[in-house]
Design a protein around this motif. Sequence first.
Motif, mmCIF file in Angstrom:
data_model
loop_
_atom_site.group_PDB
_atom_site.id
_atom_site.type_symbol
_atom_site.label_atom_id
_atom_site.label_comp_id
_atom_site.label_asym_id
_atom_site.label_seq_id
_atom_site.Cartn_x
_atom_site.Cartn_y
_atom_site.Cartn_z
ATOM 1 N N ASN A 1 0.829 -1.207 0.000
ATOM 2 C CA ASN A 1 0.000 0.000 0.000
ATOM 3 C C ASN A 1 0.864 1.259 0.000
ATOM 4 O OD1 ASN A 1 -2.358 -1.504 0.050
ATOM 5 N ND2 ASN A 1 -2.444 -1.551 2.290
ATOM 6 N N THR A 2 1.995 1.201 0.731
ATOM 7 C CA THR A 2 2.906 2.345 0.776
ATOM 8 C C THR A 2 3.555 2.584 -0.577
ATOM 9 O OG1 THR A 2 3.375 1.907 3.117
ATOM 10 C CG2 THR A 2 4.934 3.301 1.942
ATOM 11 N N LEU A 3 3.862 1.494 -1.276
ATOM 12 C CA LEU A 3 4.575 1.605 -2.539
ATOM 13 C C LEU A 3 3.664 1.924 -3.719
ATOM 14 C CD1 LEU A 3 7.095 -1.378 -2.303
ATOM 15 C CD2 LEU A 3 7.513 1.031 -1.825
ATOM 16 N N ARG A 4 2.366 1.760 -3.557
ATOM 17 C CA ARG A 4 1.461 1.980 -4.671
ATOM 18 C C ARG A 4 1.640 3.356 -5.315
ATOM 19 N NH1 ARG A 4 0.190 -0.625 -8.401
ATOM 20 N NH2 ARG A 4 -0.024 -2.335 -6.900
ATOM 21 N N PRO A 5 1.748 4.451 -4.534
ATOM 22 C CA PRO A 5 1.984 5.761 -5.166
ATOM 23 C C PRO A 5 3.294 5.814 -5.953
ATOM 24 C CG PRO A 5 1.251 6.038 -2.899
ATOM 25 C CD PRO A 5 1.544 4.580 -3.081
ATOM 26 N N LEU A 6 4.312 5.049 -5.493
ATOM 27 C CA LEU A 6 5.575 5.030 -6.224
ATOM 28 C C LEU A 6 5.405 4.330 -7.563
ATOM 29 C CD1 LEU A 6 8.171 4.130 -3.438
ATOM 30 C CD2 LEU A 6 7.178 6.334 -4.007
ATOM 31 N N PHE A 7 4.657 3.214 -7.561
ATOM 32 C CA PHE A 7 4.397 2.509 -8.808
ATOM 33 C C PHE A 7 3.666 3.418 -9.789
ATOM 34 C CE2 PHE A 7 4.066 -1.667 -6.190
ATOM 35 C CZ PHE A 7 5.442 -1.671 -6.032
ATOM 36 N N ASP A 8 2.656 4.116 -9.297
ATOM 37 C CA ASP A 8 1.877 5.008 -10.163
ATOM 38 C C ASP A 8 2.752 6.123 -10.725
ATOM 39 O OD1 ASP A 8 -0.323 3.465 -9.597
ATOM 40 O OD2 ASP A 8 -1.100 4.807 -8.032
ATOM 41 N N LEU A 9 3.635 6.663 -9.881
ATOM 42 C CA LEU A 9 4.522 7.736 -10.315
ATOM 43 C C LEU A 9 5.481 7.241 -11.391
ATOM 44 C CD1 LEU A 9 5.312 10.703 -9.830
ATOM 45 C CD2 LEU A 9 6.911 9.891 -8.062
ATOM 46 N N ALA A 10 6.003 6.035 -11.206
ATOM 47 C CA ALA A 10 6.905 5.459 -12.203
ATOM 48 C C ALA A 10 6.197 5.278 -13.539
ATOM 49 C CB ALA A 10 7.453 4.125 -11.695
ATOM 50 N N LEU A 11 4.967 4.775 -13.495
ATOM 51 C CA LEU A 11 4.211 4.553 -14.729
ATOM 52 C C LEU A 11 3.908 5.872 -15.434
ATOM 53 C CD1 LEU A 11 1.758 1.783 -13.450
ATOM 54 C CD2 LEU A 11 3.696 1.477 -15.003
ATOM 55 N N ARG A 12 3.589 6.918 -14.669
ATOM 56 C CA ARG A 12 3.284 8.223 -15.267
ATOM 57 C C ARG A 12 4.516 8.826 -15.941
ATOM 58 N NH1 ARG A 12 0.399 9.233 -10.427
ATOM 59 N NH2 ARG A 12 2.005 10.703 -9.722
ATOM 60 N N ASN A 13 5.706 8.402 -15.506
ATOM 61 C CA ASN A 13 6.953 8.893 -16.103
ATOM 62 C C ASN A 13 7.484 7.932 -17.167
ATOM 63 O OD1 ASN A 13 8.238 11.461 -14.634
ATOM 64 N ND2 ASN A 13 7.045 10.310 -13.136
ATOM 65 N N ASP A 14 6.588 7.076 -17.672
ATOM 66 C CA ASP A 14 6.905 6.173 -18.784
ATOM 67 C C ASP A 14 7.915 5.084 -18.438
ATOM 68 O OD1 ASP A 14 5.162 7.565 -20.513
ATOM 69 O OD2 ASP A 14 6.729 9.051 -20.934
ATOM 70 N N PHE B 1 11.272 10.047 -4.004
ATOM 71 C CA PHE B 1 11.313 9.093 -5.106
ATOM 72 C C PHE B 1 11.116 9.804 -6.442
ATOM 73 C CE2 PHE B 1 9.015 6.037 -7.882
ATOM 74 C CZ PHE B 1 10.029 5.107 -8.031
ATOM 75 N N ASP B 2 10.238 10.834 -6.465
ATOM 76 C CA ASP B 2 10.002 11.561 -7.707
ATOM 77 C C ASP B 2 11.271 12.257 -8.189
ATOM 78 O OD1 ASP B 2 9.890 13.200 -5.471
ATOM 79 O OD2 ASP B 2 8.527 14.635 -6.417
ATOM 80 N N GLU B 3 12.136 12.639 -7.242
ATOM 81 C CA GLU B 3 13.408 13.278 -7.610
ATOM 82 C C GLU B 3 14.315 12.279 -8.312
ATOM 83 O OE1 GLU B 3 16.940 15.954 -5.497
ATOM 84 O OE2 GLU B 3 15.206 15.280 -4.333
ATOM 85 N N MET B 4 14.273 11.031 -7.872
ATOM 86 C CA MET B 4 15.063 9.993 -8.515
ATOM 87 C C MET B 4 14.605 9.790 -9.962
ATOM 88 S SD MET B 4 15.433 5.942 -7.593
ATOM 89 C CE MET B 4 14.026 5.479 -8.595
ATOM 90 N N LEU B 5 13.277 9.684 -10.157
ATOM 91 C CA LEU B 5 12.752 9.486 -11.504
ATOM 92 C C LEU B 5 13.080 10.685 -12.398
ATOM 93 C CD1 LEU B 5 9.242 7.923 -10.799
ATOM 94 C CD2 LEU B 5 11.363 6.759 -11.412
ATOM 95 N N HIS B 6 12.967 11.888 -11.842
ATOM 96 C CA HIS B 6 13.267 13.088 -12.622
ATOM 97 C C HIS B 6 14.734 13.085 -13.054
ATOM 98 C CE1 HIS B 6 14.235 17.336 -13.407
ATOM 99 N NE2 HIS B 6 12.966 17.445 -13.774
ATOM 100 N N THR B 7 15.614 12.673 -12.155
ATOM 101 C CA THR B 7 17.036 12.596 -12.482
ATOM 102 C C THR B 7 17.280 11.634 -13.633
ATOM 103 O OG1 THR B 7 17.679 13.113 -10.202
ATOM 104 C CG2 THR B 7 19.325 12.009 -11.574
ATOM 105 N N MET B 8 16.608 10.472 -13.595
ATOM 106 C CA MET B 8 16.810 9.455 -14.619
ATOM 107 C C MET B 8 16.251 9.880 -15.969
ATOM 108 S SD MET B 8 16.033 5.924 -12.546
ATOM 109 C CE MET B 8 17.173 5.326 -11.300
ATOM 110 N N VAL B 9 15.185 10.660 -15.949
ATOM 111 C CA VAL B 9 14.511 11.035 -17.187
ATOM 112 C C VAL B 9 15.099 12.295 -17.802
ATOM 113 C CG1 VAL B 9 12.322 11.752 -18.216
ATOM 114 C CG2 VAL B 9 12.356 9.922 -16.511
#
Length: 266
Positions: free
Chosen positions: A19-32, A89-97
């Motif tokens: 349940n805690t990770l669900r928002p992370l999964f959604d964020l990852a999917l939104r960032n392709d 976590f969103d900062e990590m995805l932003h860095t990668m993208v």
Amino acid sequence: MPNRKNIFFYDQQDNEMENTLRPLFDLALRNDFTIVNDAKDASIIVSIGGDGTFLQAVRKTGFRQDCLYTGITRSNESGLYCDFNLDNFDEMLHTMVHEEMEVRRFPVINVKVNNESSFDCLNEVSIRSTIIKTIVIDVLIDDMKFETFRGDGLIVATPTGSTGYNKSTQGAVIDPKIPCFQVSELASLNNNRYRTLGSSFVLNSDRKLTLDIVQSGNDYPIIGLDNEAFPIKNIQTVTVSLSNKVIKTVKLKNNSYWDRVKRTFL
């Protein structure tokens, strides 16, 4: 190599964590990014937890050389291997993208037991007595006898592993940019019969360390590989050398290894 944006999440499975990770999964999917269920299909392996979970993620996925590892700590955890936490976590995805990724490389040691079984370690290998009796180990450097150790055991640590078990025995903290490994004693016995260096020592990347277990009633020592204990019977020889493998992790800007050491210990 798998698609650069394939992510595998390694975590201790439980309903609350999912349940805690669900928002992370959604964020990852939104960032392709694509979330994969098999680590073999991943180009990015993300551990959820502290340093122990990161070590398990690396070991359980086979010390992959063709992917990036990164660690995310929970709010009440800290980690020397983990640059991110659940709050950024969103900062990590932003860095990668969107940014040019900075990648750090952590040295790995290779451990051979009885010249047969071979293991990789990101943190350390330790050899300890399992009975109430000291263990005797002949220590050889490049096949030349250096000393005979008698005590509770020995630790051989990587630079990143130098902040763990090694540090608790007064070993030095080593910069991970230095390709080397460190040997530290556990309660050595020094007298007229047994004499050891009495301090940790560091070996260069091209050195080979051999630990010959003297079979004197302590025939079944315990060997620890990172944060796992292996019940290998009749250990006679342990050989340690620096591996040509490295663990590549995503580096957060302005968050060097020594920044994390400072936050953790000072």
